[in-house]
Design a protein around this motif. Structure first.
Motif, short mmCIF file in Angstrom:
data_model
loop_
_atom_site.label_atom_id
_atom_site.label_comp_id
_atom_site.label_asym_id
_atom_site.label_seq_id
_atom_site.Cartn_x
_atom_site.Cartn_y
_atom_site.Cartn_z
N ARG A 197 0.86 -1.28 0.05
CA ARG A 197 0.06 -0.02 -0.01
C ARG A 197 0.66 1.09 -0.02
O ARG A 197 0.76 2.13 -0.70
N GLN A 198 1.86 1.29 1.10
CA GLN A 198 2.83 2.35 1.04
C GLN A 198 3.45 2.71 -0.54
O GLN A 198 3.65 3.91 -0.87
N LEU A 199 3.93 1.65 -1.09
CA LEU A 199 4.67 1.67 -2.28
C LEU A 199 3.54 2.15 -3.36
O LEU A 199 4.07 3.01 -4.15
N MET A 200 2.39 1.67 -3.28
CA MET A 200 1.45 2.34 -4.55
C MET A 200 0.93 3.75 -4.26
O MET A 200 0.76 4.34 -5.26
N ARG A 201 0.95 3.94 -2.81
CA ARG A 201 0.73 5.54 -2.89
C ARG A 201 2.02 6.39 -3.42
O ARG A 201 1.84 7.40 -3.92
N LEU A 254 17.99 9.02 -5.94
CA LEU A 254 18.06 7.87 -5.53
C LEU A 254 19.60 7.21 -5.28
O LEU A 254 19.63 6.58 -4.56
N ARG A 255 20.41 7.54 -6.20
CA ARG A 255 21.71 7.15 -6.30
C ARG A 255 22.52 7.96 -4.95
O ARG A 255 23.55 7.26 -4.27
N ALA A 274 9.18 6.46 -7.58
CA ALA A 274 8.38 5.89 -6.72
C ALA A 274 9.20 5.73 -5.11
O ALA A 274 8.97 5.76 -3.94
N LEU A 275 10.38 4.93 -5.55
CA LEU A 275 11.21 4.45 -4.41
C LEU A 275 12.11 5.77 -3.70
O LEU A 275 12.11 5.75 -2.54
N VAL A 276 12.15 6.73 -4.43
CA VAL A 276 12.86 8.09 -3.78
C VAL A 276 11.85 8.63 -2.92
O VAL A 276 11.87 8.81 -1.84
N ASP A 277 10.40 8.56 -3.42
CA ASP A 277 9.47 8.91 -2.53
C ASP A 277 9.28 8.07 -1.29
O ASP A 277 9.14 8.61 0.00
N TYR A 278 9.32 6.87 -1.62
CA TYR A 278 8.98 5.63 -0.27
C TYR A 278 10.17 5.86 0.81
O TYR A 278 10.03 5.83 1.79
N LEU A 279 11.58 5.99 -0.02
CA LEU A 279 12.69 5.81 1.06
C LEU A 279 12.85 7.35 1.65
O LEU A 279 13.57 7.14 2.86
N GLY A 280 12.31 8.28 1.38
CA GLY A 280 12.38 9.70 2.03
C GLY A 280 11.16 9.58 3.05
O GLY A 280 11.39 10.30 4.05
N SER A 281 10.59 8.51 3.23
CA SER A 281 9.64 8.50 4.64
C SER A 281 10.00 8.04 5.60
O SER A 281 9.59 7.88 6.60
#
Length: 475
Positions: free
Chosen positions: A122-126, A151-152, A351-358
């Protein structure tokens, strides 16, 4: 090494040396505290880990005892320490096995992936939805090789937390770890070159060697201690090896992790012969215990290690985002990527940048490791209940694979086909070697939630093996 790990290693060695025999009582917690000088909590944690791995069992109001069937896999008796293969031809069989795992009605013990329900979908889809609504035309260009800068930078910081200096400019974002590994191998070899792999090894290495028309040198790897460095040194002195592809953490299929000292020795040996190490570290986050093992890259002195990993085994498989810390080879790998897949999906990177930032990633990883450790223990107990007593199960401190040795009378490729008719998949030993040395071994995926249907499937596996041992022919 953490103190509880030292105690675990000590007790394992004592049991292996038959100082403590199956069924014998171990020193009590307080006796062990007095003998070792460690705290009660440290000793309790060590005993709990040993119990979860099947080395010891606890008896209420009595104490801890050596498990009735403590198991220690070795290499096959007929094992060749070094095996040269000038032409690798294994891709068709691997494709067949992997295709079977896609069937939703198949029990996926042969799968290479963990249960997707373990991931924060769910978090990844958000995150994916959020970035999809804000995508700009320039984002496609900004995420071309070497990949998204944010991301890098995030990956560079995670390396720094382990004391490894990797600049964002050295990192290339790829379509999963397989592209990172394949591009790395292509960057440092030419058709006809010799490449060292472990035996047994991850089948992806064999597929890559076949595709690039390379020659394989398979060096024996021990289920607990990993690659034989003595034989590796002798091989490097004889052959013009260009690259070594291996896993130093949670090796697939064995599950073993090289000690810190052995990683250091490995890198020094390869650097002395100017051989590039392509390190497949996709299971690096799936360690059990209190201390994350370092990759071999941490010990390089000559920019000699191409460190490859991904988010597929610990966060999300479908995004297909991996990377390689490529050092001086980064530009070469970028050019090769532009000539093949062009780039990794821009929305997935964002999307990974957004998630990892959380900052939810490390919370997820802690929970994931706990659940994988629990499931591995339950699967191992079930296998011990249903497999014949002659079967041996190699356990490890991390990951979600068990490497299982059956009596030589049981060919696991035949077992694979018999089990498939019962809607059960396994990964037979043939997938992990260019020879028939592992014809009586198979890999078992423990990442799935344990329930009655999985218990029944393991019981069916046990029945099929028993039938093969009794010489019953397959209809």
């Amino acid at each position: 090494m953490a103190k509880y790990l030292q105690l675990i290693d000590q007790i394992q060695q004592q049991i292996a040396s038959e100082i403590w025999l199956p069924g014998e009582k171990l020193p009590s917690l307080r006796e062990q505290v007095a003998q070792s000088g460690m705290s009660l909590m440290t000793v309790m944690h060590a005993y709990q880990v040993l119990e979860s791995q099947g080395w010891i069992v606890s008896r209420p109001q009595s104490g801890y005892y050596v498990a009735p069937r403590a198991e220690f896999l070795s290499q096959p008796a007929s094992h060749q320490k070094v095996q040269l293969t000038e032409s690798v031809d294994i891709n068709d069989f691997i494709f067949e096995v992997l295709q079977a795992c896609r069937d939703p009605d198949i029990m996926p013990f042969g799968s290479a992936f963990p249960d997707p329900e373990l991931f924060p979908q769910r978090q990844l889809m958000r995150s994916l939805s959020a970035v999809s609504h804000s995508l700009k035309p320039a984002d496609a260009l900004n995420n071309l090789p070497p990949g998204n800068e944010a991301l890098r930078k995030t990956l560079s910081k995670r390396y720094a937390l382990q004391g490894i200096q990797v600049s964002p400019e050295e990192i290339v974002i790829t379509n999963g770890a397989m592209e990172a590994l394949n591009l790395s191998l292509q960057a440092v070899t030419a058709p006809g070159d010799w490449v060292v792999v472990e035996n047994p090894c991850f089948y992806g290495a064999l597929q890559a060697i076949e595709r690039l028309q390379l020659k394989a040198v398979a060096i024996a790897s021990h289920p607990q201690h990993g690659i034989d460095l003595t034989e590796l040194a002798a091989t490097l002195a004889k052959l013009p090896v260009k690259a070594c592809w291996m896993m130093s953490n949670q090796q697939n299929p064995l599950g073993c992790t090289l000690s810190r000292e052995k990683k250091q020795e490995l890198v020094a040996l390869l650097e002395a012969h100017q051989v590039t190490l392509i390190e497949d570290d996709v299971y690096s986050e799936l360690w059990f215990g209190s201390e994350k093992p370092l990759p071999a890259k941490a010990f390089e002195k000559q920019d000699s290690v191409l460190h490859c990993s991904s988010f597929s085994k610990n966060l999300v498989a479908g995004f297909r985002v991996g990377w390689v810390a490529a050092g001086r080879h980064a530009q070469r790998i970028q050019r090769l990527q532009l000539m093949s897949t062009i780039s990794t999906s821009a929305p997935m990177q964002l999307a990974l940048v957004d998630y990892l930032g959380s900052r939810s990633y490390d919370v997820h990883l802690r929970r994931l490791r706990q659940r994988l450790e629990q499931r591995k223990s339950l699967a191992r107990q079930s296998l011990r209940r249903h497999l014949p007593a002659s079967a041996k199960i190699n356990d490890s401190q991390g990951g979600y694979f068990l490497w299982i040795e059956l009596p030589e009378a049981v060919n696991t490729t035949e077992l694979y086909y018999r089990a498939l008719r019962e809607k059960i998949s396994i990964a037979p030993g043939k997938m992990f070697s260019t020879s028939e040395q592992y014809a009586n071994y198979f890999r078992f995926n423990t990442a799935w939630e344990w329930n009655d249907s999985r218990e029944a499937a393991v019981a069916t596996l046990g029945r099929l093996i028993a039938e093969m041992l009794q010489g019953q022919r397959w209809p």
